[in-house]
Design a protein around this motif. Structure first.
Motif, short mmCIF file in Angstrom:
data_model
loop_
_atom_site.label_atom_id
_atom_site.label_comp_id
_atom_site.label_asym_id
_atom_site.label_seq_id
_atom_site.Cartn_x
_atom_site.Cartn_y
_atom_site.Cartn_z
N ASP A 254 29.17 18.87 34.06
CA ASP A 254 29.70 19.00 35.41
C ASP A 254 28.86 19.93 36.25
O ASP A 254 28.61 19.67 37.43
CB ASP A 254 31.15 19.50 35.36
N CYS A 255 28.40 21.02 35.64
CA CYS A 255 27.58 21.99 36.37
C CYS A 255 26.28 21.35 36.83
O CYS A 255 25.86 21.52 37.99
CB CYS A 255 27.31 23.18 35.45
N VAL A 256 25.63 20.59 35.96
CA VAL A 256 24.36 19.94 36.31
C VAL A 256 24.58 18.89 37.39
O VAL A 256 23.81 18.79 38.35
CB VAL A 256 23.70 19.31 35.07
N ALA A 257 25.63 18.11 37.26
CA ALA A 257 25.91 17.07 38.27
C ALA A 257 26.21 17.69 39.62
O ALA A 257 25.76 17.20 40.67
CB ALA A 257 27.07 16.19 37.80
N GLY B 10 19.87 5.89 43.40
CA GLY B 10 19.38 5.39 42.13
C GLY B 10 19.41 6.49 41.08
O GLY B 10 18.85 7.57 41.31
N VAL B 11 20.05 6.25 39.95
CA VAL B 11 20.13 7.22 38.86
C VAL B 11 19.17 6.79 37.76
O VAL B 11 19.25 5.67 37.25
CB VAL B 11 21.56 7.32 38.30
N VAL B 12 18.25 7.68 37.41
CA VAL B 12 17.30 7.42 36.33
C VAL B 12 17.85 8.07 35.07
O VAL B 12 17.75 9.27 34.88
CB VAL B 12 15.91 7.97 36.66
N GLY B 13 18.46 7.26 34.19
CA GLY B 13 19.07 7.77 32.97
C GLY B 13 20.56 7.91 33.13
O GLY B 13 21.05 8.99 33.48
N LEU B 14 21.30 6.84 32.88
CA LEU B 14 22.75 6.86 33.09
C LEU B 14 23.46 7.30 31.82
O LEU B 14 24.24 6.56 31.21
CB LEU B 14 23.25 5.49 33.55
N GLY B 15 23.16 8.54 31.40
CA GLY B 15 23.90 9.16 30.32
C GLY B 15 25.14 9.85 30.87
O GLY B 15 25.63 9.52 31.96
N GLY C 88 24.28 11.52 34.19
CA GLY C 88 24.03 10.48 35.17
C GLY C 88 25.32 9.83 35.64
O GLY C 88 25.48 9.51 36.83
N ARG C 89 26.25 9.61 34.73
CA ARG C 89 27.54 9.02 35.11
C ARG C 89 28.33 9.96 36.02
O ARG C 89 29.01 9.51 36.95
CB ARG C 89 28.36 8.70 33.85
N LYS C 90 28.25 11.24 35.74
CA LYS C 90 28.96 12.21 36.59
C LYS C 90 28.32 12.29 37.97
O LYS C 90 29.03 12.46 38.98
CB LYS C 90 29.00 13.57 35.91
N VAL C 91 27.00 12.17 38.03
CA VAL C 91 26.33 12.12 39.33
C VAL C 91 26.82 10.88 40.10
O VAL C 91 27.14 10.95 41.29
CB VAL C 91 24.80 12.08 39.16
N ALA C 92 26.86 9.74 39.42
CA ALA C 92 27.31 8.50 40.06
C ALA C 92 28.74 8.62 40.56
O ALA C 92 29.08 8.15 41.66
CB ALA C 92 27.17 7.34 39.09
N GLU D 167 26.01 3.54 47.66
CA GLU D 167 25.86 2.41 46.75
C GLU D 167 25.01 2.89 45.58
O GLU D 167 24.01 3.59 45.77
CB GLU D 167 25.17 1.26 47.47
N ILE D 168 25.39 2.53 44.36
CA ILE D 168 24.79 3.13 43.17
C ILE D 168 24.08 2.08 42.33
O ILE D 168 24.64 1.01 42.04
CB ILE D 168 25.87 3.83 42.32
N GLY D 169 22.86 2.41 41.93
CA GLY D 169 22.11 1.62 40.97
C GLY D 169 21.56 2.54 39.90
O GLY D 169 21.53 3.77 40.08
N TYR D 170 21.11 1.97 38.81
CA TYR D 170 20.58 2.82 37.73
C TYR D 170 19.53 2.07 36.94
O TYR D 170 19.49 0.83 36.91
CB TYR D 170 21.70 3.30 36.81
#
Length: 311
Positions: free
Chosen positions: A102-105, A147-152, A155-159, A168-171
Motif C-alpha cells: 500500500d505504501c509503494v502504491a 499502463g502498469v508494467v508488472g501487474l503483481g 501493480g494491482r494496487k496501483v491499478a 483507463e488501465i492496461g498492463y
C-alpha cells in the motif's frame, strides 16, 4: 533452546530492534565498514541474517557463515541476495511480501501526480513570488490511460487507485492474467504506445535490466509520463535523461534509480523529473509490518514449521 544469533545488515528503528531482539541475539553490521569485523567475530554463531533487496548478502559472506540457516529480507525485494549460494546450502530465504504494498502504491501516485501537475516546480515558483500567469499550464491528470508494467500485488494496487481518477488501465506481464478486468498488452512497446502514464512495478534483477530504454520512452511519447517504483536498474538512466532533455517524454517520477544512494547526476538538473530517495516502501506502518513478518517467519522456521513467505 538458546536464542539464535541474528546478523543484521540494515538499519533498524528502535521499535523494530526491540521487537526482533526479543527473539534473537542481534549482531549489528548495518554499514559496510562493520560487516567484515562482525562476521569475523561472530560468524561461527550466526544462524540467521536480516537484510533487504538493495543491500542483500553475497555468496562470499554466506560462505563465511557456516551455521547460517535463514536469510530474511525486510521488504519485498531480494534481488541482491545470493539465492543460488543459499539454495546450495539449504538455507531458507524469506521476504516481507505484502507488508509495504500500500505504501509503494500510494507513493507511485504521489510521484505521478507531482510530475503531471508539476507540483515541485509550482511550489518553487510560488515561494519565489511568481504568479500563475507567468507559468505554463499543466494537463488534466484524470481521464487518461495508465499502463502498469508488472501487474503483481503492487501493480494491482496501483491499478485500483487509478480507478478513482477515471483512468483507463492496461498492463504488460510475461503472461496474461485473465481474471483481471484490465487490457492486456503482450509487448511493452505496445503498452507504451497506448499509455499516457507508464508506472513500473516489475521486479528488479538481470531479467528486467534496462527494460525501459530509449525505444520504450519514444513510444510513450512527448505527452507521456514515466514513474518507477520498482528498482533503479529497470530504467536506462542515460536514455531517460536524453528523453527528458529533448522532450521525447513530458516528465518522470522516480523513487529508485541507478547508482543509489548517490543522486542520479544525469537527472538532478532536469525540472521534468521528480526524485525521491527510495522511500516508496518506507513508513512506520510498513516497516513494523515487515519486522513482525520476519519474526513470524523466523519463529516458524526454528520451530520446524513452514515459513509464510519463502522466496
Amino acid at each position: 533452546m538458546p536464542t539464535p544469533t541474528l546478523l543484521v545488515l540494515i538499519p533498524l528503528t528502535s521499535e523494530n530492534r526491540a521487537l526482533i531482539g526479543a527473539f534473537f541475539g542481534i549482531v549489528d553490521a548495518s554499514d559496510s565498514s562493520s560487516r567484515d569485523e562482525a562476521i569475523a567475530a561472530h560468524g561461527e554463531n550466526v544462524r540467521a541474517v536480516l537484510t533487504n533487496g538493495t543491500i542483500g548478502i553475497s555468496a562470499t559472506d554466506i560462505g563465511r557463515l557456516p551455521h547460517l540457516e535463514l536469510i530474511g529480507a525486510l521488504g519485498a525485494g531480494y534481488e541482491n541476495i545470493a539465492r543460488d549460494a543459499a539454495k546450495a546450502r539449504g538455507i531458507v530465504v524469506v521476504n516481507g511480501a505484502g507488508t509495504n504494498d500500500d505504501c509503494v502504491a500510494d507513493h507511485a501516485f504521489a510521484l505521478l501526480l507531482a510530475a503531471v501537475r508539476a507540483i515541485p516546480n509550482l511550489d518553487g515558483a510560488c515561494r519565489a513570488g511568481r504568479w500563475r500567469d507567468d507559468l505554463p499550464m499543466q494537463p488534466n491528470f484524470s481521464g487518461k490511460r495508465l499502463g502498469v508494467v508488472g501487474l503483481g500485488t503492487i501493480g494491482r494496487k496501483v491499478a485500483r487507485r487509478a480507478l478513482g481518477f477515471d483512468l483507463e488501465i492496461g498492463y504488460h506481464n510475461r503472461r496474461e492474467q485473465p481474471e483481471t478486468p484490465y487490457a492486456y498488452f503482450d509487448s511493452l512497446m505496445a503498452l507504451a504506445g497506448w499509455a499516457d502514464y507508464l508506472v513500473v512495478t516489475t521486479p528488479g534483477g538481470a531479467a528486467t535490466h534496462h527494460l525501459i530504454g530509449a525505444d520504450v520512452l519514444e513510444a510513450l511519447g512527448p505527452r507521456g509520463y514515466l514513474v518507477n517504483v520498482s528498482r533503479g536498474s529497470v530504467v536506462d538512466t542515460a536514455a531517460l535523461a536524453d528523453a527528458l532533455a529533448h522532450g521525447a517524454i513530458a516528465g518522470a517520477g522516480l523513487d529508485v534509480y541507478e547508482g543509489e544512494p548517490a543522486p542520479p547526476a544525469l537527472l538532478t538538473g532536469s525540472e521534468r523529473v521528480v526524485l525521491t530517495p527510495h522511500v516508496g516502501g518506507r513508513s512506520p506502518e510498513a516497516l513494523a509490518a515487515s519486522a513482525a513478518l520476519f519474526v513470524e517467519n523466523a519463529t516458524r522456521y526454528f520451530a520446524g514449521q513452514a515459513v509464510l513467505t519463502p522466496v
